[in-house]
Design an enzyme around this catalytic site. Structure first.
Site, PDB file in Angstrom:
ATOM      1  N   GLY A  87      -2.521   5.114   2.823  1.00  0.00           N
ATOM      2  CA  GLY A  87      -3.355   3.920   2.693  1.00  0.00           C
ATOM      3  C   GLY A  87      -4.595   4.130   1.827  1.00  0.00           C
ATOM      4  O   GLY A  87      -5.507   3.313   1.826  1.00  0.00           O
ATOM      5  N   LYS A 125       3.536  -1.395  10.039  1.00  0.00           N
ATOM      6  CA  LYS A 125       2.351  -1.165  10.894  1.00  0.00           C
ATOM      7  C   LYS A 125       2.025  -2.457  11.656  1.00  0.00           C
ATOM      8  O   LYS A 125       2.932  -3.206  11.994  1.00  0.00           O
ATOM      9  CB  LYS A 125       1.187  -0.638  10.061  1.00  0.00           C
ATOM     10  CG  LYS A 125       1.614   0.569   9.212  1.00  0.00           C
ATOM     11  CD  LYS A 125       0.475   1.317   8.605  1.00  0.00           C
ATOM     12  CE  LYS A 125       1.024   2.472   7.768  1.00  0.00           C
ATOM     13  NZ  LYS A 125      -0.018   3.336   7.231  1.00  0.00           N
ATOM     14  N   GLY A 173       4.225   2.272   3.502  1.00  0.00           N
ATOM     15  CA  GLY A 173       3.373   1.400   4.299  1.00  0.00           C
ATOM     16  C   GLY A 173       3.011   0.150   3.525  1.00  0.00           C
ATOM     17  O   GLY A 173       3.800  -0.797   3.422  1.00  0.00           O
ATOM     18  N   GLY A 174       1.825   0.148   2.938  1.00  0.00           N
ATOM     19  CA  GLY A 174       1.275  -1.037   2.261  1.00  0.00           C
ATOM     20  C   GLY A 174       2.247  -1.741   1.329  1.00  0.00           C
ATOM     21  O   GLY A 174       2.391  -2.971   1.391  1.00  0.00           O
ATOM     22  N   GLU A 229      -1.086   7.973  12.414  1.00  0.00           N
ATOM     23  CA  GLU A 229      -1.977   7.027  13.108  1.00  0.00           C
ATOM     24  C   GLU A 229      -1.770   7.103  14.616  1.00  0.00           C
ATOM     25  O   GLU A 229      -2.716   6.937  15.382  1.00  0.00           O
ATOM     26  CB  GLU A 229      -1.737   5.598  12.575  1.00  0.00           C
ATOM     27  CG  GLU A 229      -2.316   5.450  11.168  1.00  0.00           C
ATOM     28  CD  GLU A 229      -1.566   4.489  10.266  1.00  0.00           C
ATOM     29  OE1 GLU A 229      -0.786   3.656  10.768  1.00  0.00           O
ATOM     30  OE2 GLU A 229      -1.751   4.579   9.031  1.00  0.00           O
ATOM     31  N   GLU A 248       3.992  13.153   5.416  1.00  0.00           N
ATOM     32  CA  GLU A 248       2.952  12.187   5.061  1.00  0.00           C
ATOM     33  C   GLU A 248       1.591  12.870   5.116  1.00  0.00           C
ATOM     34  O   GLU A 248       0.983  12.950   6.187  1.00  0.00           O
ATOM     35  CB  GLU A 248       2.972  11.011   6.039  1.00  0.00           C
ATOM     36  CG  GLU A 248       4.264  10.232   6.016  1.00  0.00           C
ATOM     37  CD  GLU A 248       4.051   8.776   6.439  1.00  0.00           C
ATOM     38  OE1 GLU A 248       4.485   7.889   5.701  1.00  0.00           O
ATOM     39  OE2 GLU A 248       3.429   8.539   7.479  1.00  0.00           O
ATOM     40  N   SER A 302       0.898   6.164   0.067  1.00  0.00           N
ATOM     41  CA  SER A 302       0.601   5.408  -1.153  1.00  0.00           C
ATOM     42  C   SER A 302       1.754   5.403  -2.160  1.00  0.00           C
ATOM     43  O   SER A 302       1.530   5.488  -3.370  1.00  0.00           O
ATOM     44  CB  SER A 302      -0.693   5.920  -1.802  1.00  0.00           C
ATOM     45  OG  SER A 302      -1.782   5.762  -0.914  1.00  0.00           O
ATOM     46  N   HIS A 348       3.793   9.219  13.953  1.00  0.00           N
ATOM     47  CA  HIS A 348       3.055   8.849  12.742  1.00  0.00           C
ATOM     48  C   HIS A 348       1.612   9.339  12.880  1.00  0.00           C
ATOM     49  O   HIS A 348       1.070   9.368  13.992  1.00  0.00           O
ATOM     50  CB  HIS A 348       3.103   7.326  12.568  1.00  0.00           C
ATOM     51  CG  HIS A 348       2.542   6.887  11.260  1.00  0.00           C
ATOM     52  ND1 HIS A 348       1.188   6.743  11.051  1.00  0.00           N
ATOM     53  CD2 HIS A 348       3.140   6.597  10.083  1.00  0.00           C
ATOM     54  CE1 HIS A 348       0.989   6.375   9.799  1.00  0.00           C
ATOM     55  NE2 HIS A 348       2.160   6.280   9.185  1.00  0.00           N
ATOM     56  N   ASN A 379       7.344   0.764   6.705  1.00  0.00           N
ATOM     57  CA  ASN A 379       6.578   0.786   7.958  1.00  0.00           C
ATOM     58  C   ASN A 379       5.515  -0.304   7.852  1.00  0.00           C
ATOM     59  O   ASN A 379       4.517  -0.130   7.170  1.00  0.00           O
ATOM     60  CB  ASN A 379       5.947   2.181   8.116  1.00  0.00           C
ATOM     61  CG  ASN A 379       4.965   2.244   9.272  1.00  0.00           C
ATOM     62  OD1 ASN A 379       4.940   1.351  10.121  1.00  0.00           O
ATOM     63  ND2 ASN A 379       4.165   3.309   9.307  1.00  0.00           N
TER      64      ASN A 379
HETATM   65  P1  PGA Z   1       0.945   3.767   2.825  1.00  0.00           P
HETATM   66  O1  PGA Z   1       1.401   4.191   4.309  1.00  0.00           O
HETATM   67  O2  PGA Z   1       2.199   3.634   2.003  1.00  0.00           O
HETATM   68  O3  PGA Z   1       0.226   2.468   3.008  1.00  0.00           O
HETATM   69  O4  PGA Z   1       0.063   4.853   2.317  1.00  0.00           O
HETATM   70  C1  PGA Z   1       2.455   5.084   4.512  1.00  0.00           C
HETATM   71  C2  PGA Z   1       2.651   5.320   6.000  1.00  0.00           C
HETATM   72  O5  PGA Z   1       1.647   5.413   6.724  1.00  0.00           O
HETATM   73  O6  PGA Z   1       3.795   5.399   6.491  1.00  0.00           O
END
Ligand code: PGA
Length: 256
Positions: free
Chosen positions: A176, A13, A237-238, A100, A170, A216, A98, A11
């Site tokens: 993050g 983002k 994500g990251g 967010e 999640e 993470s 998600h 993802n």
């Molecule tokens: P992250 O994000 O791996 O940066 O923690 C995961 C996500 O929000 O899908």
């Protein structure tokens, strides 16, 4: 025991211009274009879908996903994107709800439910996100939170719908933040999600459905997390913004 093929999704983002997306995808194709031990999905921003779709067209092992969609088929919804617009670009998956989106764009379980139905109707596979916040975890309310989210987000679904749904667990406190759920914590939550699905929806679907962990995930922690019996993949994500990080996760966690 049922064999659930692992599914690893990146993802991105709101990251990567189209030019940057091309560079990353070319690197990924070189590294994992033939990787067959897991299903791999890339979810770039809308503006890069077309370019990434073109690059992935000769690469059947890496699929395209979107990060969001609108529930209506078309109409006066300024700034929104419909399922058929995604389909036309050979998008196969879409992340729905998600945390967010829930937090900053006020999406609730009813919205997630309508979007998930619209995705399925357009033959997109929804990745439906659920997860508790830190205060909810600390107050030991996470089981109730997950149950409410699942019942609301998947309301009206039976075996047929659930066959194409992927769940992403999640925990909001792990997204993050560099603070990963421990493999035991994540396993406990995934097992609970399966129990909730069994109790409220269908035992068959609960057994077959794939549940990704997100929050993470890195090349270092992926193997241990994904070796847990109810963890069937990762929503990253990251670490998906960098070819080495993402391929590291896939290779460490999914190579037999
Ligand atoms: P992250 O994000 O791996 O940066 O923690 C995961 C996500 O929000 O899908």
């Amino acid at each position: 025991m049922i064999n659930r093929k692992k599914i690893i999704a990146g993802n991105w983002k709101m990251n990567k211009t189209q030019g940057e997306a091309r560079v990353l995808v070319e690197d990924l194709i070189r590294d994992i274009g033939k990787f067959d031990e897991a299903e791999i999905v890339l979810c770039p921003p809308f503006t890069s879908l077309s370019a990434v779709s073109e690059l992935l067209s000769p690469v059947p092992n890496i699929k395209l996903g979107a990060q969001n969609m609108h529930e209506a088929a078309s109409g006066a919804y300024t700034g929104e994107i419909s399922a058929s617009m995604l389909r036309e670009l050979y998008v196969r998956y879409v992340i729905i709800g998600h945390s967010e989106r829930r937090q900053y764009f006020h999406e609730d379980d009813a919205t997630v439910n309508r979007k998930t139905k619209a995705a399925l109707a357009a033959e997109l596979r929804p990745i439906v996100c659920v997860g508790e916040t830190l205060p909810e975890r600390e107050a030991d309310k996470w089981k109730d939170v997950l149950e409410t989210q699942l019942k609301g987000s998947l309301a009206g679904f039976g075996d047929k719908e659930l066959a194409d749904v992927i769940i992403a667990y999640e925990p909001v406190w792990a997204i993050g933040t560099g603070k990963t759920a421990s493999p035991a914590q994540a396993q406990e939550a995934h097992q609970w999600i399966r129990e909730v699905l069994k109790k409220n929806f269908s035992a068959t679907a609960a057994e077959k459905i794939r549940i990704q962990y997100g929050g993470s995930v890195t090349a270092e922690n992926a193997k241990e997390l994904l070796s847990m019996p109810d963890i069937d993949g990762a929503l990253v994500g990251g670490a998906s913004l960098d070819a080495r990080g993402f391929t590291g996760i896939i290779k460490n966690a999914c190579l037999k």
